[in-house]
Design a protein around this motif. Structure first.
Motif, PDB file in Angstrom:
ATOM      1  N   UNK A  59      44.959 -55.726  39.282  1.00  0.00           N
ATOM      2  CA  UNK A  59      45.832 -56.746  38.267  1.00  0.00           C
ATOM      3  C   UNK A  59      44.880 -57.361  37.200  1.00  0.00           C
ATOM      4  N   UNK A  60      43.488 -57.016  37.222  1.00  0.00           N
ATOM      5  CA  UNK A  60      42.665 -57.536  36.147  1.00  0.00           C
ATOM      6  C   UNK A  60      42.656 -56.343  34.940  1.00  0.00           C
ATOM      7  N   UNK A  61      43.487 -55.271  34.949  1.00  0.00           N
ATOM      8  CA  UNK A  61      43.805 -54.256  34.000  1.00  0.00           C
ATOM      9  C   UNK A  61      44.887 -54.790  32.883  1.00  0.00           C
ATOM     10  N   UNK A  62      44.802 -53.927  31.837  1.00  0.00           N
ATOM     11  CA  UNK A  62      45.773 -54.366  30.732  1.00  0.00           C
ATOM     12  C   UNK A  62      46.401 -52.975  30.259  1.00  0.00           C
ATOM     13  N   UNK A  63      47.428 -53.204  29.510  1.00  0.00           N
ATOM     14  CA  UNK A  63      47.810 -51.792  28.974  1.00  0.00           C
ATOM     15  C   UNK A  63      48.993 -51.914  27.479  1.00  0.00           C
ATOM     16  N   UNK A  64      48.955 -50.933  26.793  1.00  0.00           N
ATOM     17  CA  UNK A  64      49.933 -50.868  25.857  1.00  0.00           C
ATOM     18  C   UNK A  64      50.996 -49.570  25.896  1.00  0.00           C
ATOM     19  N   UNK A  81      50.112 -61.803  36.741  1.00  0.00           N
ATOM     20  CA  UNK A  81      51.307 -62.702  36.481  1.00  0.00           C
ATOM     21  C   UNK A  81      50.996 -63.616  35.068  1.00  0.00           C
ATOM     22  N   UNK A  82      52.194 -63.931  34.527  1.00  0.00           N
ATOM     23  CA  UNK A  82      52.085 -64.653  33.230  1.00  0.00           C
ATOM     24  C   UNK A  82      51.228 -65.842  33.390  1.00  0.00           C
ATOM     25  N   UNK A  91      52.794 -60.594  33.191  1.00  0.00           N
ATOM     26  CA  UNK A  91      54.162 -60.093  33.691  1.00  0.00           C
ATOM     27  C   UNK A  91      55.105 -61.509  33.907  1.00  0.00           C
ATOM     28  N   UNK A  92      56.091 -61.762  33.034  1.00  0.00           N
ATOM     29  CA  UNK A  92      56.717 -62.762  33.227  1.00  0.00           C
ATOM     30  C   UNK A  92      56.907 -63.807  32.079  1.00  0.00           C
TER      31      UNK A  92
END
Length: 449
Positions: free
Chosen positions: A56-61, A73-74, A103-104
């Motif tokens: 959950x600490x990761x990010x993406x494009x 979560x947002x 997300x959200x």
């Protein structure tokens, strides 16, 4: 069905499967910057979104220029800096923004606006003086140019203003004098030596050069003539030379270690060889390292630690045996709770208490005298663009009874709080007994688009 048709159907199915199998692949990152909202610590692309977000600490494009998205979560980022004032004179507005990561949807607004003033006055244009005399002619033969100017001082502009129209006028003038002799090229000189002693494998050939002089005739000096137009030199290819040395180039990377993590996405060591091509004709060996770290995917979710929810509201202030304590200097007790949510089976439990209690006086619906507060600070503009207003207020505050602020319990002395919503009223001002409000317009906001 013929063999050719069968192969075509299989190929189309394979392309269709590969296309949709990769439709949710993303570029995966190890972290998301809390202040800027940018993805950091790039791991690699071609990773399914659900696999990247096993941590959950990761990010993406999804694409290179897309906005970074967090796997959690947002949640809002910190507010950004206030923008420059929207106008250069009189009253305008500053704007600042924040980004919803995760997300959200995040509650609240992404934009705030407040008033500003760079300077109190706006520019006033000035007037031109009379034109100056025409300047001497710019040319020494045939025709040239002359000019005249004027100044912006009749009157001078104020507060950054200016004068409309040109500051300078230009006209043609005649000298009635002959013009100079312009130069022409002489014959080409001999070819020089080749630029290199070898040719490369792609067929690129060395060149040799030759030059010429602007002396047929030379440009005149008085009056001065123009130099020759065109290039002073030209090139041609050198033939029958040996091949040049070919430097080595690295081949493809190959995996050389196990994955660095046991969950989510990590790194793996890779190696490569200097064989694409190998050095030839005395060329140099490949530069740089033959090892690197690359992305690896365990497809195993990482542990998720628990997070406390917000505290529940305090319970009603009460006493055992339902003693009557409302509107009296008799203490009661209140409790509130919270939950530890989101913990995975192997994650950490929340630290701290899940339950709190406090000592209280029950003043719910009790009658109290009131006193008016001072005016609050002006609030933010009600809209970031178009028409908006800002407000400030005074509230009718209750004067609480002079009950003891502390009580001595079995273990220690505890603080006592007032609990509940009393019935408070103040002397009427403009017909209001609870709250007074003032509203003013926010000026010079940007146009809404």
């Amino acid at each position: 069905m013929s063999p050719v048709c069968l192969l075509l159907v299989v190929a189309i199915g394979l392309v269709f499967t590969l296309h949709f199998a990769k439709s949710d692949d993303v570029m995966c990152y190890e972290a998301v910057n809390e202040k800027t909202g940018e993805c950091e610590e790039y791991l690699g692309d071609g990773v399914p979104k659900e696999d990247c977000c096993l941590n959950s600490k990761y990010g993406f494009r999804r694409e290179t220029h897309d906005q970074c998205q967090s796997c959690r979560s947002a949640e809002w980022t910190e507010w950004g800096s206030w923008s420059l004032c929207s106008v250069s004179c009189e009253e305008g507005v500053h704007t600042r923004r924040r980004t919803c990561l995760g997300q959200g949807n995040c509650p609240g607004n992404s934009v705030e606006v407040k008033t500003c003033m760079v300077r109190e006055c706006c520019p006033e244009n000035g007037g031109w003086s009379i034109w100056s005399l025409w300047s001497p002619c710019s040319a020494t033969c045939k025709t040239g140019r002359t000019q005249r100017t004027r100044q912006c001082n009749n009157p001078r502009p104020t507060c950054g203003g200016r004068c409309n129209g040109p500051e300078k006028e230009v006209d043609i003038c005649e000298t009635y004098l002959p013009c100079p002799i312009h130069g022409q090229w002489g014959n080409w000189g001999p070819w020089q030596g080749c630029s290199s002693t070898c040719k490369n494998e792609l067929g690129t050939q060395p060149i040799q050069k030759r030059f010429r002089l602007c002396n047929n005739p030379e440009p005149s000096h008085s009056p001065p003539g123009n130099q020759c137009n065109g290039n002073v030199g030209e090139n041609r290819v050198c033939d029958n030379l040996p091949f040049c040395a070919v430097d080595g180039e690295w081949g493809a990377w190959r995996r050389d270690s196990e994955c660095s993590v046991t969950c989510a996405v990590g790194r793996v060591k890779e190696k490569r060889s200097c064989d694409s091509p190998s050095p030839r004709y005395g060329g140099r060996y490949c530069e740089g390292s033959n090892t690197r770290n690359a992305i690896c995917n365990t497809k195993v979710p990482c542990p998720v630690d628990g997070q406390w929810t917000e505290w529940e509201s305090w319970s009603k202030c009460s006493r055992l045996a339902n003693d009557l304590i409302r509107c009296r200097p008799r203490v009661g007790t209140q409790v509130r709770k919270r939950k530890c949510d989101g913990t995975s089976p192997d994650g950490k439990w929340c630290e701290g208490d899940y339950r709190q209690s406090r000592t209280c006086y029950d003043i719910d619906n009790c009658r109290l005298n009131g006193t008016w507060s001072e005016w609050s600070s002006w609030g933010l503009c009600s809209s970031p663009c178009g028409w908006a207003e800002r407000t400030r207020h005074r509230d009718c505050l209750g004067v609480y009874p002079d009950y003891p602020k502390q009580v001595e319990g079995a273990i220690a002395i505890t603080e006592v709080v007032f609990s509940g919503t009393p019935r408070v009223s103040c002397n009427s001002i403009d017909g209001e007994t609870k709250r007074l409000e003032e509203r003013v317009e926010c000026k010079n906001l940007p146009t809404c688009t």
